[in-house]
Design a protein around this motif. Structure first.
Motif, PDB file in Angstrom:
ATOM      1  N   GLN A   3       0.832  -1.213   0.000  1.00  0.00           N
ATOM      2  CA  GLN A   3       0.000   0.000   0.000  1.00  0.00           C
ATOM      3  C   GLN A   3       0.863   1.259   0.000  1.00  0.00           C
ATOM      4  OE1 GLN A   3      -3.178   0.131   2.847  1.00  0.00           O
ATOM      5  NE2 GLN A   3      -3.895  -1.915   2.348  1.00  0.00           N
ATOM      6  N   SER A   4       1.970   1.219   0.742  1.00  0.00           N
ATOM      7  CA  SER A   4       2.879   2.374   0.761  1.00  0.00           C
ATOM      8  C   SER A   4       3.501   2.587  -0.615  1.00  0.00           C
ATOM      9  CB  SER A   4       3.991   2.167   1.795  1.00  0.00           C
ATOM     10  OG  SER A   4       3.437   1.930   3.056  1.00  0.00           O
ATOM     11  N   LYS A   5       3.853   1.484  -1.281  1.00  0.00           N
ATOM     12  CA  LYS A   5       4.412   1.585  -2.640  1.00  0.00           C
ATOM     13  C   LYS A   5       3.429   2.305  -3.561  1.00  0.00           C
ATOM     14  CE  LYS A   5       6.991  -2.795  -2.475  1.00  0.00           C
ATOM     15  NZ  LYS A   5       8.296  -2.450  -3.013  1.00  0.00           N
ATOM     16  N   ALA A   6       2.162   1.827  -3.536  1.00  0.00           N
ATOM     17  CA  ALA A   6       1.136   2.414  -4.406  1.00  0.00           C
ATOM     18  C   ALA A   6       0.904   3.881  -4.049  1.00  0.00           C
ATOM     19  CB  ALA A   6      -0.154   1.614  -4.300  1.00  0.00           C
ATOM     20  N   MET A   7       0.894   4.182  -2.754  1.00  0.00           N
ATOM     21  CA  MET A   7       0.665   5.559  -2.306  1.00  0.00           C
ATOM     22  C   MET A   7       1.735   6.491  -2.879  1.00  0.00           C
ATOM     23  SD  MET A   7       1.922   7.887   0.204  1.00  0.00           S
ATOM     24  CE  MET A   7       2.883   6.869   1.326  1.00  0.00           C
ATOM     25  N   LEU A   8       3.005   6.105  -2.756  1.00  0.00           N
ATOM     26  CA  LEU A   8       4.089   6.976  -3.218  1.00  0.00           C
ATOM     27  C   LEU A   8       4.069   7.131  -4.743  1.00  0.00           C
ATOM     28  CD1 LEU A   8       6.595   8.654  -2.487  1.00  0.00           C
ATOM     29  CD2 LEU A   8       7.962   6.580  -2.676  1.00  0.00           C
ATOM     30  N   VAL A   9       3.896   6.026  -5.457  1.00  0.00           N
ATOM     31  CA  VAL A   9       3.906   6.083  -6.927  1.00  0.00           C
ATOM     32  C   VAL A   9       2.752   6.951  -7.423  1.00  0.00           C
ATOM     33  CG1 VAL A   9       3.557   4.715  -9.030  1.00  0.00           C
ATOM     34  CG2 VAL A   9       5.119   3.900  -7.249  1.00  0.00           C
ATOM     35  N   ASN A  10       1.545   6.734  -6.876  1.00  0.00           N
ATOM     36  CA  ASN A  10       0.391   7.542  -7.288  1.00  0.00           C
ATOM     37  C   ASN A  10       0.613   9.018  -7.006  1.00  0.00           C
ATOM     38  OD1 ASN A  10      -2.143   6.069  -8.349  1.00  0.00           O
ATOM     39  ND2 ASN A  10      -1.364   4.702  -6.763  1.00  0.00           N
ATOM     40  N   PHE A  11       1.155   9.322  -5.830  1.00  0.00           N
ATOM     41  CA  PHE A  11       1.341  10.723  -5.450  1.00  0.00           C
ATOM     42  C   PHE A  11       2.356  11.410  -6.371  1.00  0.00           C
ATOM     43  CE2 PHE A  11       2.932  14.406  -3.279  1.00  0.00           C
ATOM     44  CZ  PHE A  11       1.812  14.944  -2.665  1.00  0.00           C
ATOM     45  N   VAL A  12       3.490  10.762  -6.572  1.00  0.00           N
ATOM     46  CA  VAL A  12       4.544  11.385  -7.386  1.00  0.00           C
ATOM     47  C   VAL A  12       4.055  11.604  -8.818  1.00  0.00           C
ATOM     48  CG1 VAL A  12       6.858  11.050  -8.360  1.00  0.00           C
ATOM     49  CG2 VAL A  12       6.437  10.527  -5.952  1.00  0.00           C
ATOM     50  N   LEU A  13       3.419  10.588  -9.412  1.00  0.00           N
ATOM     51  CA  LEU A  13       2.971  10.734 -10.803  1.00  0.00           C
ATOM     52  C   LEU A  13       1.836  11.752 -10.922  1.00  0.00           C
ATOM     53  CD1 LEU A  13       3.049   7.002 -11.980  1.00  0.00           C
ATOM     54  CD2 LEU A  13       4.624   8.826 -12.643  1.00  0.00           C
ATOM     55  N   SER A  14       0.999  11.856  -9.892  1.00  0.00           N
ATOM     56  CA  SER A  14      -0.148  12.772  -9.956  1.00  0.00           C
ATOM     57  C   SER A  14       0.241  14.212  -9.632  1.00  0.00           C
ATOM     58  CB  SER A  14      -1.250  12.337  -8.983  1.00  0.00           C
ATOM     59  OG  SER A  14      -1.702  11.042  -9.279  1.00  0.00           O
ATOM     60  N   TYR A  15       1.132  14.391  -8.651  1.00  0.00           N
ATOM     61  CA  TYR A  15       1.350  15.748  -8.127  1.00  0.00           C
ATOM     62  C   TYR A  15       2.788  16.262  -8.216  1.00  0.00           C
ATOM     63  CZ  TYR A  15      -3.208  14.467  -6.360  1.00  0.00           C
ATOM     64  OH  TYR A  15      -4.509  14.026  -6.289  1.00  0.00           O
ATOM     65  N   MET A  16       3.710  15.436  -8.691  1.00  0.00           N
ATOM     66  CA  MET A  16       5.092  15.901  -8.862  1.00  0.00           C
ATOM     67  C   MET A  16       5.554  15.513 -10.271  1.00  0.00           C
ATOM     68  SD  MET A  16       6.495  14.743  -5.071  1.00  0.00           S
ATOM     69  CE  MET A  16       7.923  15.834  -4.933  1.00  0.00           C
ATOM     70  N   PRO A  17       4.917  16.103 -11.289  1.00  0.00           N
ATOM     71  CA  PRO A  17       5.106  15.627 -12.663  1.00  0.00           C
ATOM     72  C   PRO A  17       6.522  15.806 -13.224  1.00  0.00           C
ATOM     73  CG  PRO A  17       3.780  17.631 -12.634  1.00  0.00           C
ATOM     74  CD  PRO A  17       3.946  17.216 -11.217  1.00  0.00           C
ATOM     75  N   ASP A  18       7.346  16.622 -12.577  1.00  0.00           N
ATOM     76  CA  ASP A  18       8.704  16.793 -13.095  1.00  0.00           C
ATOM     77  C   ASP A  18       9.677  15.741 -12.561  1.00  0.00           C
ATOM     78  OD1 ASP A  18       8.354  17.961 -10.552  1.00  0.00           O
ATOM     79  OD2 ASP A  18      10.229  19.095 -10.783  1.00  0.00           O
ATOM     80  N   LYS A  19       9.224  14.884 -11.646  1.00  0.00           N
ATOM     81  CA  LYS A  19      10.121  13.878 -11.056  1.00  0.00           C
ATOM     82  C   LYS A  19      10.026  12.544 -11.802  1.00  0.00           C
ATOM     83  CE  LYS A  19      10.757  16.657  -7.457  1.00  0.00           C
ATOM     84  NZ  LYS A  19      11.904  17.580  -7.481  1.00  0.00           N
ATOM     85  N   TYR A  20      11.086  11.778 -11.710  1.00  0.00           N
ATOM     86  CA  TYR A  20      11.046  10.374 -12.130  1.00  0.00           C
ATOM     87  C   TYR A  20      10.775   9.531 -10.887  1.00  0.00           C
ATOM     88  CZ  TYR A  20      13.339  11.540 -16.559  1.00  0.00           C
ATOM     89  OH  TYR A  20      13.642  12.050 -17.787  1.00  0.00           O
TER      90      TYR A  20
END
Lengths: 211, 81
Positions: free
Chosen positions: A127-144
């Motif tokens: 669940q933590s994995k999914a939380m971080l991946v979803n957050f970064v892709l949704s709200y930090m679009p300049d990051k890999y």
């Protein structure tokens, strides 16, 4: 320490070339979770000459971690962030490290990882994995984001792969073997997965194809 | 003849509600992501959904619908690290 920063850099330039060395030296990577994946990813990046690491984990070193994580028996009880920082400094003394002992959730991902060019998801909880991946892709679009899923058990290490999911999202692992189904984590297979993640990160920084 | 073929193509287009999800054609166009994901048995706390190379934010699962010809990947996470 019996060598200078210049001598250390000369060794790295001889192996990576000055252009790639400069890119690695200027890069900042956040490693989220410092267990079998995160501690090994951080080791590989440090040895390769990464400029800055942000190390994040809420936990302390436990006896049950020593079979696959880059800690020492004498470090049991220390926070993982501090212990890993200490170990990396012994290997690569010029890497800049910011260590945080904190549980990551949606409220602190941005402030913790703001400075990073690349974020490495290295949690053990699905669940933590999914939380971080979803957050970064949704709200930090300049990051890999480089994430992992499926590295437990004794199955072939050849089943562990790096997949490009989007331009900003790479996923390492076999995608299947779940530690929650009772399959244990074996140091060799977890380290293979960590090496996949670290290699993807290094290639992205160096501007070389990951796949 | 060409008029018949034109009608046939139109008919086929109308009945084609498929999107490609995890590499397979699925009759899911028109459904919300929430509806499709729950019918397909996904645990929404352990996945990331990518549609045509872009993330579908979790807050949009209940309002966002799957379109015909969408290429979707539901990435499932398992434990271990």
């Amino acid at each position: 320490m019996n060598f200078t920063r210049e001598e250390w850099e000369r060794c790295l330039i001889a192996r990576h070339g000055s252009g790639t060395h400069l890119k690695l030296q200027s890069a900042c990577v956040a490693v989220c979770g410092l267990g079998g994946m995160g501690s090994n990813v951080a080791y590989a990046l440090s040895r390769a000459g990464i400029g800055k690491l942000i190390l994040i984990d809420c936990d302390r070193v436990d006896l049950s971690n020593l079979h696959r994580q880059q800690y020492k028996a004498c470090q049991i009880g220390q926070t993982k962030a501090a212990a890993l920082s200490e170990n990396i400094k012994e290997i690569a003394p010029f890497v800049e490290i910011a260590s945080h002992t904190v549980r990551m959730d949606e409220s602190n991902i941005k402030p913790l990882c703001e400075e990073a060019d690349i974020i490495c998801e290295a949690f053990d909880n699905a669940q933590s994995k999914a939380m971080l991946v979803n957050f970064v892709l949704s709200y930090m679009p300049d990051k890999y984001i480089i994430a992992s899923s499926g590295m437990a058990g004794f199955e072939s290490a050849n089943l562990i792969k790096t997949r490009k999911i989007t331009d900003r999202f790479y996923l390492c692992g076999d995608g299947k073997t779940d530690v929650d189904s009772g399959t244990g984590l074996i140091s060799s297979r977890v380290t293979v997965c960590a090496a996949h993640a670290a290699h993807a990160i290094i290639c992205l920084i160096a501007g070389k194809p990951v796949i | 003849m060409s008029r018949h073929i034109g009608r046939l193509v139109l008919f086929l287009r109308e009945v084609d509600n498929t999107a490609v999800i995890n590499g397979e054609k699925v009759d899911a166009a028109g459904k919300t992501f929430e509806s499709y994901l729950s019918q397909a048995g996904f645990d929404t706390k352990r996945i990331a959904v990518i549609r045509n190379d872009d993330i579908v934010p979790k807050c949009e699962y209940s309002t966002c619908t799957i379109d015909e010809d969408d290429v979707i990947e539901v990435v499932s996470f398992v434990g271990g690290g």
